[in-house]
Design a protein around this motif. Structure first.
Motif, PDB file in Angstrom:
ATOM      1  N   GLN A 196      -6.356  -0.427  -3.002  1.00 46.25           N
ATOM      2  CA  GLN A 196      -5.772  -1.728  -2.694  1.00 46.25           C
ATOM      3  C   GLN A 196      -6.853  -2.759  -2.394  1.00 46.25           C
ATOM      4  OE1 GLN A 196      -3.377  -1.756   0.851  1.00 46.25           O
ATOM      5  NE2 GLN A 196      -2.799  -3.908   0.642  1.00 46.25           N
ATOM      6  N   ILE A 197      -7.849  -2.345  -1.619  1.00 46.90           N
ATOM      7  CA  ILE A 197      -8.927  -3.273  -1.258  1.00 46.90           C
ATOM      8  C   ILE A 197      -9.766  -3.632  -2.473  1.00 46.90           C
ATOM      9  CG2 ILE A 197     -11.005  -3.533   0.145  1.00 46.90           C
ATOM     10  CD1 ILE A 197      -9.627  -1.547   2.139  1.00 46.90           C
ATOM     11  N   VAL A 198     -10.047  -2.651  -3.329  1.00 47.09           N
ATOM     12  CA  VAL A 198     -10.847  -2.916  -4.519  1.00 47.09           C
ATOM     13  C   VAL A 198     -10.105  -3.853  -5.475  1.00 47.09           C
ATOM     14  CG1 VAL A 198     -11.921  -1.866  -6.549  1.00 47.09           C
ATOM     15  CG2 VAL A 198     -12.156  -0.776  -4.321  1.00 47.09           C
ATOM     16  N   VAL A 199      -8.786  -3.714  -5.551  1.00 50.03           N
ATOM     17  CA  VAL A 199      -7.996  -4.636  -6.370  1.00 50.03           C
ATOM     18  C   VAL A 199      -8.119  -6.056  -5.830  1.00 50.03           C
ATOM     19  CG1 VAL A 199      -5.643  -5.306  -7.001  1.00 50.03           C
ATOM     20  CG2 VAL A 199      -6.369  -2.937  -7.257  1.00 50.03           C
ATOM     21  N   LEU A 214     -10.763  -9.882   3.437  1.00 47.41           N
ATOM     22  CA  LEU A 214     -10.279  -8.753   2.652  1.00 47.41           C
ATOM     23  C   LEU A 214      -9.593  -7.724   3.550  1.00 47.41           C
ATOM     24  CD1 LEU A 214     -13.312  -8.204   0.248  1.00 47.41           C
ATOM     25  CD2 LEU A 214     -11.060  -9.088  -0.376  1.00 47.41           C
ATOM     26  N   ALA A 215     -10.194  -7.464   4.690  1.00 50.22           N
ATOM     27  CA  ALA A 215      -9.604  -6.508   5.625  1.00 50.22           C
ATOM     28  C   ALA A 215      -8.226  -6.981   6.080  1.00 50.22           C
ATOM     29  CB  ALA A 215     -10.529  -6.315   6.828  1.00 50.22           C
ATOM     30  N   ILE A 220      -5.861  -3.994   7.543  1.00 48.19           N
ATOM     31  CA  ILE A 220      -6.735  -2.980   8.117  1.00 48.19           C
ATOM     32  C   ILE A 220      -7.827  -3.712   8.893  1.00 48.19           C
ATOM     33  CG2 ILE A 220      -8.234  -2.917   6.075  1.00 48.19           C
ATOM     34  CD1 ILE A 220      -8.627   0.041   6.501  1.00 48.19           C
ATOM     35  N   SER A 221      -8.341  -3.099   9.950  1.00 46.86           N
ATOM     36  CA  SER A 221      -9.400  -3.741  10.716  1.00 46.86           C
ATOM     37  C   SER A 221     -10.701  -3.702   9.927  1.00 46.86           C
ATOM     38  CB  SER A 221      -9.606  -3.031  12.058  1.00 46.86           C
ATOM     39  OG  SER A 221     -10.180  -1.749  11.869  1.00 46.86           O
ATOM     40  N   GLU A 222     -11.593  -4.655  10.228  1.00 44.41           N
ATOM     41  CA  GLU A 222     -12.871  -4.698   9.518  1.00 44.41           C
ATOM     42  C   GLU A 222     -13.665  -3.416   9.753  1.00 44.41           C
ATOM     43  OE1 GLU A 222     -16.826  -7.581   9.176  1.00 44.41           O
ATOM     44  OE2 GLU A 222     -15.145  -8.162  10.456  1.00 44.41           O
ATOM     45  N   LEU A 228     -13.883   3.308   5.897  1.00 43.94           N
ATOM     46  CA  LEU A 228     -13.202   3.811   4.706  1.00 43.94           C
ATOM     47  C   LEU A 228     -14.140   3.846   3.508  1.00 43.94           C
ATOM     48  CD1 LEU A 228     -10.408   4.633   3.485  1.00 43.94           C
ATOM     49  CD2 LEU A 228     -10.074   2.210   2.957  1.00 43.94           C
ATOM     50  N   PHE A 229     -14.887   2.753   3.292  1.00 41.60           N
ATOM     51  CA  PHE A 229     -15.808   2.706   2.160  1.00 41.60           C
ATOM     52  C   PHE A 229     -16.923   3.737   2.311  1.00 41.60           C
ATOM     53  CE2 PHE A 229     -13.735  -1.037   0.679  1.00 41.60           C
ATOM     54  CZ  PHE A 229     -14.148  -1.220  -0.632  1.00 41.60           C
ATOM     55  N   TRP A 230     -17.422   3.875   3.530  1.00 37.15           N
ATOM     56  CA  TRP A 230     -18.523   4.823   3.726  1.00 37.15           C
ATOM     57  C   TRP A 230     -18.055   6.264   3.541  1.00 37.15           C
ATOM     58  CZ3 TRP A 230     -23.395   3.902   3.355  1.00 37.15           C
ATOM     59  CH2 TRP A 230     -24.308   4.912   3.712  1.00 37.15           C
ATOM     60  N   LYS A 231     -16.854   6.561   3.999  1.00 33.82           N
ATOM     61  CA  LYS A 231     -16.322   7.919   3.892  1.00 33.82           C
ATOM     62  C   LYS A 231     -16.038   8.298   2.441  1.00 33.82           C
ATOM     63  CE  LYS A 231     -12.398  10.819   5.256  1.00 33.82           C
ATOM     64  NZ  LYS A 231     -11.105  10.856   6.001  1.00 33.82           N
TER      65      LYS A 231
END
Length: 295
Positions: A196-199, A214-215, A220-222, A228-231
């Motif tokens: 969803q975020i990448v879209v 974006l967050a 979602i919180s920043e 999320l991205f790091w994981k």
């Protein structure tokens, strides 16, 4: 198909970065083998004569249960000594038969998971798309093999190199708008929230949005967004967003007749100079003619 999904990303890395990557095709029993679709593959040399490799890729094929004519475990063990090993599809069965996976976590094609667990009780069988346990990487289908190899490339090279290799295979082929959609380069195994975020990022390439915006748009919180991205991608959202915009720019440079300045604006850069500076910094081996011609 599995073999191609493992080798082609490495070929892209070699061709686009100049990395010293080469491989040799070996076959079980040092004889010609035939794929399930009838493709014949012949070995380039005997396994016992192969020079020590950094990486061994094992694809089991359809005759993985047949021990007749199979390569002896001692010969396979000598080949794998000191190397990273990737076993795809039924390749895990070949390793398990030789005792190489005892006490380790592994996976293989989903249709064989239960049988595999019964046949090899000393292996910790997982239903994950791919598994890494020490020097051994295992996966199931061709799609999972591609995901595994992109993850492997990110570990060995760089996130931008993996992003570039993934973009070669996972982008939409449509060129009607001069470029495909970079958000399709992400793995199919990532979470819906990340997609969803990448879209959201891909819809705002021309006018990049701050990460906090974006967050908020993804509810979602920043801090959670960064986590999320790091994981899931082992990179930051800002870094991924930049690579996404640069990938769009590179495709436009390659496939469209737009002027560099116009491409820069379409991809969220102030001007062509800023765009090319960022391209050279993030893709130093990718010096295309249009980039070189820019002052």
């Amino acid at each position: 198909m599995v073999l191609a999904c493992l080798l082609e990303p490495l070929r892209v890395v070699r061709d686009q970065t100049g990395a010293d990557i080469s491989w040799s095709i070996l076959t079980d029993g040092d004889r010609a083998v035939t794929s399930s679709s009838g493709l014949s593959v012949s070995p380039e040399m005997r396994i016992a004569e192969a020079p020590p490799p950094d990486l061994v890729i094992i694809v089991g094929g359809d005759t993985f249960r047949d021990r007749k004519g199979a390569t002896a475990p001692r010969i396979l063990g000598r080949l794998m000594q000191g190397a990273t090993v990737i076993a795809a599809d039924t390749g895990s069965w070949v390793l398990a038969r030789g005792g190489f996976l005892n006490g380790r976590k592994a996976t293989l094609h989903w249709q064989l998971l239960e049988e595999f667990a019964e046949e090899f009780p000393d292996i910790l069988v997982s239903s994950d798309r791919f598994v890494q346990d020490g020097e051994f990487w295992t996966c199931g289908s061709a799609a999972a093999a591609l995901d595994l190899m992109l993850h492997f490339i990110r570990d060995r090279f760089d996130a931008s190199v993996a992003f570039d290799a993934g973009a070669m295979f996972l982008h939409d082929n449509s060129r009607r708008h001069g470029a495909s959609y970079p958000d399709q380069a992400i793995s199919q195994s990532v979470s819906p929230k990340l997609k969803q975020i990448v879209v959201l990022m891909s819809k705002a390439v021309e006018t990049p949005q701050p990460i906090p915006i974006l967050a908020k748009g993804a509810h979602i919180s920043e801090r959670s967004l960064h986590r999320l991205f790091w994981k899931e991608l082992q990179t930051t959202p800002g870094r991924y967003y930049l690579l996404l915009r640069l990938t769009r720019a590179r495709e436009l440079l390659r496939y469209s007749d737009l002027a560099p300045g116009e491409i820069a604006l379409r991809c969220g850069f102030a001007n062509a100079t800023t765009l090319f500076r960022s391209l050279r910094k993030n893709f130093p081996n990718d010096l295309r003619e249009k980039c070189q011609a820019n002052p």
